[in-house]
Design a protein around this motif. Structure first.
Motif, PDB file in Angstrom:
ATOM      1  N   GLU A 189       0.844  -1.197   0.000  1.00  0.00           N
ATOM      2  CA  GLU A 189       0.000   0.000   0.000  1.00  0.00           C
ATOM      3  C   GLU A 189       0.874   1.239   0.000  1.00  0.00           C
ATOM      4  OE1 GLU A 189      -2.699   2.101   3.337  1.00  0.00           O
ATOM      5  OE2 GLU A 189      -3.388   0.075   2.795  1.00  0.00           O
ATOM      6  N   VAL A 190       0.503   2.216  -0.887  1.00  0.00           N
ATOM      7  CA  VAL A 190       1.298   3.447  -0.987  1.00  0.00           C
ATOM      8  C   VAL A 190       0.482   4.684  -0.639  1.00  0.00           C
ATOM      9  CG1 VAL A 190       2.918   2.519  -2.679  1.00  0.00           C
ATOM     10  CG2 VAL A 190       0.796   3.600  -3.472  1.00  0.00           C
ATOM     11  N   GLY A 191      -0.784   4.522  -0.289  1.00  0.00           N
ATOM     12  CA  GLY A 191      -1.579   5.696   0.052  1.00  0.00           C
ATOM     13  C   GLY A 191      -3.029   5.343   0.322  1.00  0.00           C
ATOM     14  N   ILE A 192      -3.752   6.331   0.882  1.00  0.00           N
ATOM     15  CA  ILE A 192      -5.163   6.190   1.211  1.00  0.00           C
ATOM     16  C   ILE A 192      -5.981   7.010   0.209  1.00  0.00           C
ATOM     17  CG2 ILE A 192      -6.946   6.555   2.961  1.00  0.00           C
ATOM     18  CD1 ILE A 192      -4.974   4.424   3.722  1.00  0.00           C
ATOM     19  N   ILE A 193      -7.044   6.422  -0.308  1.00  0.00           N
ATOM     20  CA  ILE A 193      -7.936   7.131  -1.230  1.00  0.00           C
ATOM     21  C   ILE A 193      -8.711   8.190  -0.445  1.00  0.00           C
ATOM     22  CG2 ILE A 193      -9.860   6.889  -2.833  1.00  0.00           C
ATOM     23  CD1 ILE A 193      -8.996   3.995  -3.272  1.00  0.00           C
ATOM     24  N   GLY A 194      -8.763   9.399  -0.954  1.00  0.00           N
ATOM     25  CA  GLY A 194      -9.411  10.502  -0.260  1.00  0.00           C
ATOM     26  C   GLY A 194     -10.928  10.368  -0.224  1.00  0.00           C
ATOM     27  N   ASP A 195     -11.532  11.036   0.774  1.00  0.00           N
ATOM     28  CA  ASP A 195     -12.989  10.963   0.934  1.00  0.00           C
ATOM     29  C   ASP A 195     -13.736  11.533  -0.261  1.00  0.00           C
ATOM     30  OD1 ASP A 195     -12.586   9.845   3.377  1.00  0.00           O
ATOM     31  OD2 ASP A 195     -13.049  11.643   4.554  1.00  0.00           O
ATOM     32  N   ASP A 196     -13.120  12.469  -0.988  1.00  0.00           N
ATOM     33  CA  ASP A 196     -13.819  13.077  -2.115  1.00  0.00           C
ATOM     34  C   ASP A 196     -14.051  12.085  -3.253  1.00  0.00           C
ATOM     35  OD1 ASP A 196     -11.041  13.013  -2.481  1.00  0.00           O
ATOM     36  OD2 ASP A 196     -11.122  14.580  -4.013  1.00  0.00           O
ATOM     37  N   ALA A 197     -13.420  10.901  -3.182  1.00  0.00           N
ATOM     38  CA  ALA A 197     -13.612   9.878  -4.220  1.00  0.00           C
ATOM     39  C   ALA A 197     -14.473   8.725  -3.744  1.00  0.00           C
ATOM     40  CB  ALA A 197     -12.251   9.336  -4.667  1.00  0.00           C
ATOM     41  N   LEU A 198     -14.953   8.772  -2.496  1.00  0.00           N
ATOM     42  CA  LEU A 198     -15.669   7.640  -1.917  1.00  0.00           C
ATOM     43  C   LEU A 198     -17.137   7.990  -1.715  1.00  0.00           C
ATOM     44  CD1 LEU A 198     -13.028   6.635   0.771  1.00  0.00           C
ATOM     45  CD2 LEU A 198     -13.344   5.663  -1.506  1.00  0.00           C
ATOM     46  N   PRO A 199     -18.033   7.135  -2.165  1.00  0.00           N
ATOM     47  CA  PRO A 199     -19.452   7.398  -1.944  1.00  0.00           C
ATOM     48  C   PRO A 199     -19.837   7.386  -0.470  1.00  0.00           C
ATOM     49  CG  PRO A 199     -19.139   5.770  -3.687  1.00  0.00           C
ATOM     50  CD  PRO A 199     -17.813   5.963  -3.029  1.00  0.00           C
ATOM     51  N   SER A 200     -19.110   6.633   0.357  1.00  0.00           N
ATOM     52  CA  SER A 200     -19.494   6.464   1.756  1.00  0.00           C
ATOM     53  C   SER A 200     -18.252   6.255   2.600  1.00  0.00           C
ATOM     54  CB  SER A 200     -20.432   5.254   1.894  1.00  0.00           C
ATOM     55  OG  SER A 200     -20.597   4.874   3.242  1.00  0.00           O
ATOM     56  N   PRO A 201     -18.325   6.582   3.896  1.00  0.00           N
ATOM     57  CA  PRO A 201     -17.178   6.274   4.781  1.00  0.00           C
ATOM     58  C   PRO A 201     -16.874   4.789   4.842  1.00  0.00           C
ATOM     59  CG  PRO A 201     -18.738   7.758   5.862  1.00  0.00           C
ATOM     60  CD  PRO A 201     -19.396   7.291   4.611  1.00  0.00           C
ATOM     61  N   GLU A 202     -17.854   3.926   4.519  1.00  0.00           N
ATOM     62  CA  GLU A 202     -17.644   2.483   4.574  1.00  0.00           C
ATOM     63  C   GLU A 202     -17.347   1.876   3.204  1.00  0.00           C
ATOM     64  OE1 GLU A 202     -20.899   0.624   6.560  1.00  0.00           O
ATOM     65  OE2 GLU A 202     -20.590   1.730   8.439  1.00  0.00           O
ATOM     66  N   SER A 203     -17.117   2.692   2.184  1.00  0.00           N
ATOM     67  CA  SER A 203     -16.789   2.164   0.859  1.00  0.00           C
ATOM     68  C   SER A 203     -15.457   1.404   0.910  1.00  0.00           C
ATOM     69  CB  SER A 203     -16.686   3.305  -0.160  1.00  0.00           C
ATOM     70  OG  SER A 203     -17.925   3.930  -0.340  1.00  0.00           O
TER      71      SER A 203
END
Length: 730
Positions: A137-151
């Motif tokens: 793993e090299v990073g975390i996908i930002g919230d602006d790309a996720l439909p939900s906190p549980e995606s």
């Protein structure tokens, strides 16, 4: 006159201030629920927009771009009830487009994970999940790309050669089309279905609130009418009276609206956790547009002013109007017509279900709303019927007095309990629908022994069998081959799969071959659609020999496991590593059951919101109505006490006046609730209503008991307001 109206608003001392606070509280609850509904619809849209990049390559049209292409291969996966969205990517140049939430494309051996996926990888044994994704793993996908906190999302870097060989496509732009407006998009919310759900929820919540507001507005209405009539007698014009009345109601409505906005921002965070789209929202999704704020902020006080203008129309007609009161005409049986119309509307759609969700909104929502309005309209007539039936068996003075008062004015008696009646109707509909859906679609075990079959499609071969058989808990791996004749001529009476009897014998939980057969005809999953595995099943013999069957193209690989999560996920990981480029990963029935369970959880939480919100609101409406009724009738009750009627008899009168319409109309509301649920289930899903469990009956009994407790809680007030001083003419 406006200043004078503001002074009169609090001129009555504690009583006037209490009335102002109650009305403002009712308006605040209504505004908060209205804003929550509007924000919920906005949240669905916001969530849907963030699904746009999931549909990259599937949009109806893509804009021209000079970007270097990126190899793009979307796929799905599952782990322990979590649906995983996976994207394998490979850039071809420095200008290759980058998905939102990432600062760059991952290279070969690298991946970006969403926070939920990061948590899963960190807390799960590597051989159950992490081994499916080579690299680190090299990073975390930002919230602006996720439909939900549980995606649960992962973007895996691959080489261009690997993805080209796997059949991936090249894209020059990342999708930005809202799935709601995209005909070819494969993932996203069905916003029209959400509109149906939220519209029903809004109606179920707002009806009791509107009744509460109406009840609070009528608090001490008789005394206010007398005050306005006196003002008319000393020369006030009808227009001046209208202005004063509007100022009083508008002041309370403005205060309630302000508090309602504050209440909305308080409940916004817990509301975001309700997964009625299958996944919770980010709190920031529940936003209000400037138009929403203006409509609610200006519309509610304006509606209150208009309501006050109509509420005191008798005083404007004549200053003596409040004293010329006669017994109102008894309600007639025509009040049942709206109930009949609502039932007929829902009945008509049985066998005629509209094809689209928006058409279903237009079909079913009016039927439910008409029935709810019909209960309010029919309530006084039902109360009158109940009072007359009780009067025939009356043998005590309290019963006679109560039934006579109910018969004289059943509208006022029913008004006090109308909110509770609607709450019971909504509760019955919600519980009836959810209980039935659970009964028809509840998860079932794969076979009688509690085993679970993990199924691999897309032409597997024997090279995966030794690896998957080495997983602890895996009992067998059966290769099902394809019968070419069935594919060419259509299924007919034949089953499309072929399995050798030797392989089937190693999987006894899924049936057996007929005696003497070498091969058998089977379903690709070794069970039929909607069926459970049956060890006693005898499959029909196939026309192939073992040698001929082994030359047939592979169709599925059915892996029989002990049903534990660890075994299923280890076996799935082995298969995915053996076939890394399969768009459809190995699956088992529990994956679909978990999807249904998540959706069901959202529906149940919505139902709980409706039940837990409507019952207290209706209880408050009942308490306010009873308190107001006792205050308005303190002089006649005082005269009864002066004439020798004991206080305990007056208490029985008050209890009967409230309990009779509550119990009579509650039974009707529950019956119509289950009837409406049955009609909806037949029309929408072709299901038959299943009786709810004990929890429903406990809820109903508890609600009725709480209502009777509220009625009893007003009894101390009866002693205070019926003293000798109340018998004087005011």
């Amino acid at each position: 006159m406006i200043r004078f109206g503001l002074r009169l608003t609090v001129a009555g001392g504690r009583e006037a201030v209490s009335r102002l606070v109650i009305i403002a509280s009712a308006v605040a609850v209504g505004v908060a629920l209205l804003l929550s509904t509007v924000a919920g619809l906005n949240a669905v849209d916001s969530q849907n927009v963030r699904y746009a990049w999931f549909n990259t390559g599937f949009e109806d049209s893509q804009p021209a771009s000079d970007n270097a292409p990126v190899w793009w291969q979307p796929s799905g996966d599952n782990f322990a009830g979590n649906s995983i969205v996976r994207f394998d990517v490979a850039g071809t140049g420095p200008t290759s487009p980058v998905p939102p939430g990432l600062d760059r494309l991952p290279g070969p051996g690298e991946f970006f994970a969403s926070p939920a996926m990061h948590e899963l990888l960190a807390t799960t044994p590597h051989d159950q999940l992490g081994a499916r994704y080579p690299g680190h793993e090299v990073g975390i996908i930002g919230d602006d790309a996720l439909p939900s906190p549980e995606s649960v999302v992962i973007v895996v870097g691959r080489t261009a050669a690997d993805l080209e060989a796997a059949g991936a496509k090249q894209v020059r732009t990342i999708g930005v089309t809202d799935p709601a407006t995209c005909s070819r998009c494969v993932i996203g919310n069905r916003t029209d279905a959400m509109t149906l759900i939220l519209s029903v929820v809004a109606g179920a919540l707002l009806f009791p609130v509107l009744i509460f507001i109406g009840t609070a507005t009528r608090l001490t209405a008789a005394r206010r009418e007398q005050r306005f009539a006196a003002m008319r007698l000393v020369g006030a014009t009808p227009r001046q009276i209208s202005v004063i009345a509007a100022v009083e109601s508008t002041a309370a409505a403005v205060a309630g609206t302000v508090v309602g906005f504050g209440l909305f921002f308080i409940i916004r965070v817990p509301m975001a956790a309700v997964p009625f789209t299958g996944m919770p929202f980010f709190p920031s999704d529940l936003t209000l547009s400037a138009t929403n704020v203006l409509i609610v902020g200006l519309g509610v006080p304006l509606a209150a002013a208009v309501a006050a203008r109509f509420a005191l129309r008798r005083v404007r007609v004549s200053p003596l109007g409040v004293t010329r009161r006669v017994t109102p005409r008894p309600p007639r049986a025509w009040r049942l017509i709206p109930l009949v119309v609502g039932v007929a509307e829902l009945t008509w759609f049985i066998g005629r279900r509209p094809p689209t969700s928006m058409q279903q909104v237009a079909a079913f929502l009016p039927g439910f709303l008409i029935i709810m309005v019909g209960l309010i309209i029919a309530g006084p007539w039902l109360t009158l019927v109940g009072a007359r039936l009780l009067a025939r068996r009356a043998n005590r003075p309290a019963t006679l007095i109560a039934t006579r008062r109910l018969a004289d004015n059943p509208q006022a008696a029913f008004r006090a309990v109308s909110g509770l009646v609607l709450a019971l109707f909504v509760t019955s509909v919600a519980v009836g629908v959810i209980t039935t859906i659970v009964a028809y679609r509840s998860p079932q075990a794969a076979n009688e022994g509690g085993d679970a079959a993990l199924i691999m499609w897309a032409e597997p071969d024997d090279r995966a069998n030794p690896d998957v058989l080495a997983v602890p808990g895996v009992r067998s791996a059966t290769l099902v081959r394809e019968d070419p004749s069935v594919r060419e001529t259509g299924p007919g009476m034949n089953l499309p799969g072929v399995v050798t009897c030797a392989d089937l014998a190693r999987t006894p939980g899924f049936g057996r071959c007929p005696d003497g057969a070498q091969t058998a005809q089977v379903w690709p999953e070794l069970v039929g659609y909607g069926e459970a595995a049956d060890p006693a099943r005898v499959w029909p013999a196939a026309r192939f020999t073992v040698a001929e069957a082994e030359k047939l193209p592979a169709m599925t690989l059915v892996v029989n496991t002990d049903g534990t999560t660890a075994t299923i996920e280890r076996a799935r990981t082995v298969l995915e590593r053996a076939y890394p480029d399969r768009v459809r990963p190995p699956w088992w029935d529990g994956d679909f059951d978990n999807d249904f369970t998540r959706a069901l959880t959202g529906w149940q939480q919505l139902a709980n919101v409706v039940i837990l919100a409507s019952l207290p609101i209706a209880g408050c409406s009942l308490a306010v109505s009873l308190a107001g009724g006792l205050s308005e009738r303190r002089r006649p009750f005082s005269l009864l006490r002066l004439s020798g009627v004991p206080l305990r008899m007056l208490r029985r009168v008050v209890l009967l006046e409230s309990a009779v319409p509550l119990l009579v109309v509650a039974l009707v509301a529950i019956g119509f609730g289950f009837g409406a649920a049955q009609l909806f289930l037949r029309a929408q899903l072709d299901y038959t209503l299943v009786a709810p469990g004990m929890g429903y009956y406990v809820t109903v009994v508890a609600g009725l008991a709480a209502s009777l407790a509220i009625i009893m809680s007003t009894m101390p007030m009866l002693r205070r307001v019926t003293g000798p001083e109340s018998a004087r003419n005011d």
